[in-house]
Design a protein around this motif. Structure first.
Motif, mmCIF file in Angstrom:
data_model
loop_
_atom_site.group_PDB
_atom_site.id
_atom_site.type_symbol
_atom_site.label_atom_id
_atom_site.label_comp_id
_atom_site.label_asym_id
_atom_site.label_seq_id
_atom_site.Cartn_x
_atom_site.Cartn_y
_atom_site.Cartn_z
ATOM 1 N N GLU A 1 -23.776 -39.457 -15.689
ATOM 2 C CA GLU A 1 -23.025 -40.302 -16.181
ATOM 3 C C GLU A 1 -22.149 -40.775 -15.097
ATOM 4 O OE1 GLU A 1 -19.851 -40.877 -19.927
ATOM 5 O OE2 GLU A 1 -19.883 -38.849 -19.093
ATOM 6 N N CYS A 2 -21.988 -42.098 -14.924
ATOM 7 C CA CYS A 2 -21.304 -42.772 -13.958
ATOM 8 C C CYS A 2 -19.741 -42.509 -14.275
ATOM 9 C CB CYS A 2 -21.337 -44.048 -13.772
ATOM 10 S SG CYS A 2 -20.332 -45.301 -12.451
ATOM 11 N N ASN A 3 -18.720 -42.147 -13.451
ATOM 12 C CA ASN A 3 -17.575 -42.037 -13.826
ATOM 13 C C ASN A 3 -16.543 -42.992 -14.224
ATOM 14 O OD1 ASN A 3 -15.214 -39.982 -14.044
ATOM 15 N ND2 ASN A 3 -14.257 -40.527 -12.215
ATOM 16 N N HIS A 4 -17.141 -44.164 -13.650
ATOM 17 C CA HIS A 4 -16.451 -45.440 -13.824
ATOM 18 C C HIS A 4 -16.897 -46.374 -15.042
ATOM 19 C CE1 HIS A 4 -14.231 -46.362 -9.900
ATOM 20 N NE2 HIS A 4 -14.171 -45.137 -9.906
ATOM 21 N N VAL B 1 -19.034 -38.695 -9.465
ATOM 22 C CA VAL B 1 -20.440 -39.531 -9.419
ATOM 23 C C VAL B 1 -20.378 -40.863 -9.875
ATOM 24 C CG1 VAL B 1 -22.862 -39.408 -10.660
ATOM 25 C CG2 VAL B 1 -21.841 -37.321 -9.853
ATOM 26 N N LEU B 2 -20.728 -41.761 -9.069
ATOM 27 C CA LEU B 2 -20.819 -43.319 -9.414
ATOM 28 C C LEU B 2 -22.112 -43.707 -9.434
ATOM 29 C CD1 LEU B 2 -17.627 -44.407 -7.304
ATOM 30 C CD2 LEU B 2 -17.828 -43.865 -9.766
ATOM 31 N N CYS B 3 -22.607 -44.550 -10.137
ATOM 32 C CA CYS B 3 -23.722 -45.598 -9.977
ATOM 33 C C CYS B 3 -23.584 -46.326 -8.653
ATOM 34 C CB CYS B 3 -24.045 -46.202 -11.308
ATOM 35 S SG CYS B 3 -22.841 -47.791 -11.371
ATOM 36 N N GLU C 1 -30.292 -43.146 -8.903
ATOM 37 C CA GLU C 1 -29.537 -44.235 -8.971
ATOM 38 C C GLU C 1 -28.168 -44.080 -9.321
ATOM 39 O OE1 GLU C 1 -30.881 -45.197 -13.006
ATOM 40 O OE2 GLU C 1 -32.310 -46.919 -12.049
ATOM 41 N N VAL C 2 -27.624 -42.618 -8.576
ATOM 42 C CA VAL C 2 -26.110 -42.383 -8.500
ATOM 43 C C VAL C 2 -25.831 -41.843 -7.073
ATOM 44 C CG1 VAL C 2 -25.879 -41.903 -11.028
ATOM 45 C CG2 VAL C 2 -26.416 -40.138 -9.346
ATOM 46 N N GLN C 3 -24.474 -41.930 -6.767
ATOM 47 C CA GLN C 3 -24.001 -41.595 -5.496
ATOM 48 C C GLN C 3 -22.978 -40.509 -5.818
ATOM 49 O OE1 GLN C 3 -23.825 -45.281 -3.800
ATOM 50 N NE2 GLN C 3 -25.797 -45.257 -2.588
ATOM 51 N N ILE C 4 -22.571 -39.817 -4.912
ATOM 52 C CA ILE C 4 -21.303 -38.842 -4.748
ATOM 53 C C ILE C 4 -20.292 -39.498 -4.035
ATOM 54 C CG2 ILE C 4 -20.157 -36.725 -4.175
ATOM 55 C CD1 ILE C 4 -22.474 -36.466 -6.386
ATOM 56 N N ASP C 5 -19.080 -39.733 -4.494
ATOM 57 C CA ASP C 5 -18.106 -40.670 -3.911
ATOM 58 C C ASP C 5 -16.825 -39.783 -3.652
ATOM 59 O OD1 ASP C 5 -16.594 -43.298 -3.162
ATOM 60 O OD2 ASP C 5 -15.583 -42.498 -5.048
ATOM 61 N N HIS C 6 -16.078 -40.121 -2.679
ATOM 62 C CA HIS C 6 -14.788 -39.224 -2.429
ATOM 63 C C HIS C 6 -13.904 -40.028 -3.263
ATOM 64 C CE1 HIS C 6 -17.045 -37.372 0.787
ATOM 65 N NE2 HIS C 6 -16.009 -36.538 1.018
ATOM 66 N N ILE C 7 -13.149 -39.572 -4.044
ATOM 67 C CA ILE C 7 -12.109 -40.454 -4.886
ATOM 68 C C ILE C 7 -10.979 -40.929 -3.922
ATOM 69 C CG2 ILE C 7 -10.462 -39.979 -6.740
ATOM 70 C CD1 ILE C 7 -12.244 -37.918 -7.957
ATOM 71 N N LYS D 1 -22.616 -33.045 -9.382
ATOM 72 C CA LYS D 1 -23.749 -33.670 -10.325
ATOM 73 C C LYS D 1 -23.969 -32.993 -11.565
ATOM 74 C CE LYS D 1 -27.176 -35.605 -7.783
ATOM 75 N NZ LYS D 1 -28.238 -35.706 -6.967
ATOM 76 N N ARG D 2 -23.821 -31.455 -11.419
ATOM 77 C CA ARG D 2 -23.875 -30.880 -12.689
ATOM 78 C C ARG D 2 -23.065 -31.266 -13.898
ATOM 79 N NH1 ARG D 2 -25.276 -26.918 -9.129
ATOM 80 N NH2 ARG D 2 -23.296 -25.890 -9.008
ATOM 81 N N ALA D 3 -21.544 -31.517 -13.452
ATOM 82 C CA ALA D 3 -20.635 -31.891 -14.152
ATOM 83 C C ALA D 3 -21.116 -33.086 -14.711
ATOM 84 C CB ALA D 3 -19.425 -31.942 -13.553
ATOM 85 N N ALA D 4 -21.728 -34.258 -14.109
ATOM 86 C CA ALA D 4 -21.976 -35.417 -14.737
ATOM 87 C C ALA D 4 -23.570 -35.384 -15.417
ATOM 88 C CB ALA D 4 -22.117 -36.546 -13.543
#
Length: 89
Positions: free
Chosen positions: A24-27, A67-69, A36-42, A5-8
């Motif tokens: 920031e959403c990675n996608h 991090v993804l929205c 409004e964001v969630q941590i996702d396993h790539i 989360k800190r990186a985003a």
């Protein structure tokens, strides 16, 4: 998850005086509030053959997290669910 989360984290730019940061959403690369964001396993957790592999994927290195929205996370999860369903056939 904190490091991911800190990186985003980005400074908030907007009218809400109480809000200091956005994520920031990675996608889609749009900015969102923390709720409004969630941590996702790539690499999806659900594709495993042994319990050891499941554990390794669940408790992974932060390089496998993003991090993804909520909208992008839902779309990605739906695609992965469809792929799992196809692989079962």
């Amino acid at each position: 998850y904190g490091a991911v989360k800190r990186a985003a984290k980005k400074p908030y730019v907007g009218d809400n005086k109480r809000r200091k940061v956005s994520y920031e959403c990675n996608h889609c690369k749009q900015l969102f509030a923390e709720k409004e964001v969630q941590i996702d396993h790539i690499e999806p957790i659900s594709t495993f053959t042994t319990w050891e592999e499941f554990e390794r994927k669940l408790f992974c290195d932060i390089t496998n997290l993003q991090v993804l929205c909520k909208v992008c996370h839902k779309k990605k999860s739906a695609v992965e669910a469809g792929e799992r369903k196809e692989n079962r056939k």
